[in-house]
Write a protein that holds these residues in place. Structure first.
Motif, PDB file in Angstrom:
ATOM      1  N   VAL A  92      14.180 -82.395  62.072  1.00 58.33           N
ATOM      2  CA  VAL A  92      12.936 -81.630  61.915  1.00 58.33           C
ATOM      3  C   VAL A  92      13.048 -80.294  62.648  1.00 58.33           C
ATOM      4  N   ARG A  93      13.636 -80.300  63.842  1.00 61.81           N
ATOM      5  CA  ARG A  93      13.803 -79.056  64.612  1.00 61.81           C
ATOM      6  C   ARG A  93      14.794 -78.105  63.957  1.00 61.81           C
ATOM      7  N   GLU A  94      15.877 -78.670  63.414  1.00 64.12           N
ATOM      8  CA  GLU A  94      16.966 -77.831  62.879  1.00 64.12           C
ATOM      9  C   GLU A  94      16.727 -77.370  61.457  1.00 64.12           C
ATOM     10  N   GLY A  95      15.713 -77.916  60.792  1.00 67.17           N
ATOM     11  CA  GLY A  95      15.548 -77.593  59.384  1.00 67.17           C
ATOM     12  C   GLY A  95      16.641 -78.223  58.546  1.00 67.17           C
ATOM     13  N   ALA A  96      17.030 -79.428  58.909  1.00 66.89           N
ATOM     14  CA  ALA A  96      18.095 -80.126  58.184  1.00 66.89           C
ATOM     15  C   ALA A  96      17.510 -80.947  57.036  1.00 66.89           C
ATOM     16  N   ILE A  97      18.382 -81.422  56.168  1.00 65.94           N
ATOM     17  CA  ILE A  97      18.004 -82.448  55.202  1.00 65.94           C
ATOM     18  C   ILE A  97      18.221 -83.785  55.899  1.00 65.94           C
ATOM     19  N   CYS A  98      17.175 -84.582  55.997  1.00 64.86           N
ATOM     20  CA  CYS A  98      17.279 -85.877  56.669  1.00 64.86           C
ATOM     21  C   CYS A  98      17.298 -86.964  55.604  1.00 64.86           C
ATOM     22  N   TYR A  99      18.417 -87.683  55.530  1.00 68.79           N
ATOM     23  CA  TYR A  99      18.625 -88.681  54.472  1.00 68.79           C
ATOM     24  C   TYR A  99      18.545 -90.069  55.067  1.00 68.79           C
ATOM     25  N   LEU A 100      17.520 -90.806  54.690  1.00 69.79           N
ATOM     26  CA  LEU A 100      17.387 -92.194  55.155  1.00 69.79           C
ATOM     27  C   LEU A 100      17.894 -93.121  54.070  1.00 69.79           C
TER      28      LEU A 100
END
Ligand SMILES: Nc1ncnc2c1ncn2[C@@H]1O[C@H](COP(=O)(O)OP(=O)(O)OP(=O)(O)O)[C@@H](O)[C@H]1O
Ligand SMILES: [Mg+2]
Length: 263
Positions: A92-100
């Motif tokens: 969330v901080r890095e502006g990443a794509i978070c894949y669960l």
């Protein structure tokens, strides 16, 4: 990973999934990738993260995963306590794509921490520190979900499900699947096409009680054995038939199909 280079991870689209995903990304919409095992969901997200120039944070879900594992926790150190971000908070901080990956494996009380990130506020409340973290531009939540597969009792709640745009994945059309098997397995086009033909025949055994059909991944595994000098039938028995079923009658039927295909 095979195929990562200047052109990024190798991914062959089946339909318009790349364009739809790009629009979701641009609009901050969360995405659910639905589809059977080994059909290209992980490879797709690796490719999209590369294409969009975003870092990718992958989290494998399981039923011991807690909200703290996602969000973070205070660690006790010799000089006091220090907050440590979990992988979701980092994304969330890095502006990443978070894949669960396999989100349905996570418990409901873990999954609810995702909810505020999926509505228009795009925030992550961090209860333990009191921080209300706004998602950096580029942050996107993506989950994967393998429907069916003895999951009758385990399903996503509508309140979770309806927060995502769903992209349906299935096995690629035969010519494309053959191109993938050729590329990833390192075999020639003829062998790749025949392996895919075998896969198609085996997939029809689902009506005769085969619980799991062969994925693109299994055909690639067989192709890799062939490329390393193993006889094609042996490769198919070991890499495709045996992983699919322990049932002697079904395994025999599958071996017959292998023999007929490579006669
Ligand atoms: N469209 C595709 N383009 C390129 N490679 C593909 C494609 N589809 C499948 N593959 C190949 O198949 C392999 C398995 O795909 P992948 O790991 O992405 O499956 P998955 O859907 O994430 O499976 P699971 O649900 O088990 O995690 C990949 O490593 C890749 O080699
Ligand atoms: Mg995967």
């Amino acid at each position: 990973m095979a195929g990562t280079g200047a052109e990024g991870p190798y991914y062959l689209p089946s339909s318009d999934e790349v364009a739809v995903f790009e629009q979701c990304h641009a609009r901050g919409l969360a995405v659910m990738l639905k589809g059977p095992t080994g059909c290209g969901k992980t490879r797709f997200i690796e490719y999209m993260a590369w294409r969009l120039g975003r870092p990718l944070v992958t989290i494998s879900c399981h039923d011991d995963l807690t909200a703290s594992d996602l969000v973070g926790r205070f660690l006790i150190r010799h000089d006091g306590t220090a907050w440590q971000d979990g992988p979701l908070t980092r994304a969330v901080r890095e502006g990443a794509i978070c894949y669960l990956d396999e989100v349905v494996e996570a418990r409901q009380d873990t999954v609810v921490v995702l909810h505020p990130l999926t509505d228009h506020r795009r925030v992550l409340p961090i209860d333990k520190t009191g921080e209300m973290l706004e998602a950096a531009p580029g942050f996107q939540l993506v989950v994967s979900y393998n429907p069916g597969y003895q999951r009758m009792l385990k399903d996503l709640k509508p309140s979770t499900r309806q927060r995502f745009v769903a992209l349906d994945f299935s096995f690629p059309p035969p010519e494309r699947e053959a191109a993938i098997v050729q590329h990833e397995g390192g075999v020639d086009g003829g062998v790749a096409r025949t392996l895919v033909e075998l896969g198609q025949r085996l997939r029809q055994l689902q009506d005769r009680g085969l619980a799991e059909v062969p994925s693109t991944r299994l055909m690639i595994a067989a192709a890799r054995l062939v490329a390393s000098g193993i006889a094609v039938r042996t490769a198919c028995y070991s890499a495709i038939v045996s992983p699919l079923s322990d049932e002697p009658a079904l395994a025999a039927a599958m071996r017959d199909l292998v023999d007929a295909t490579f006669a």
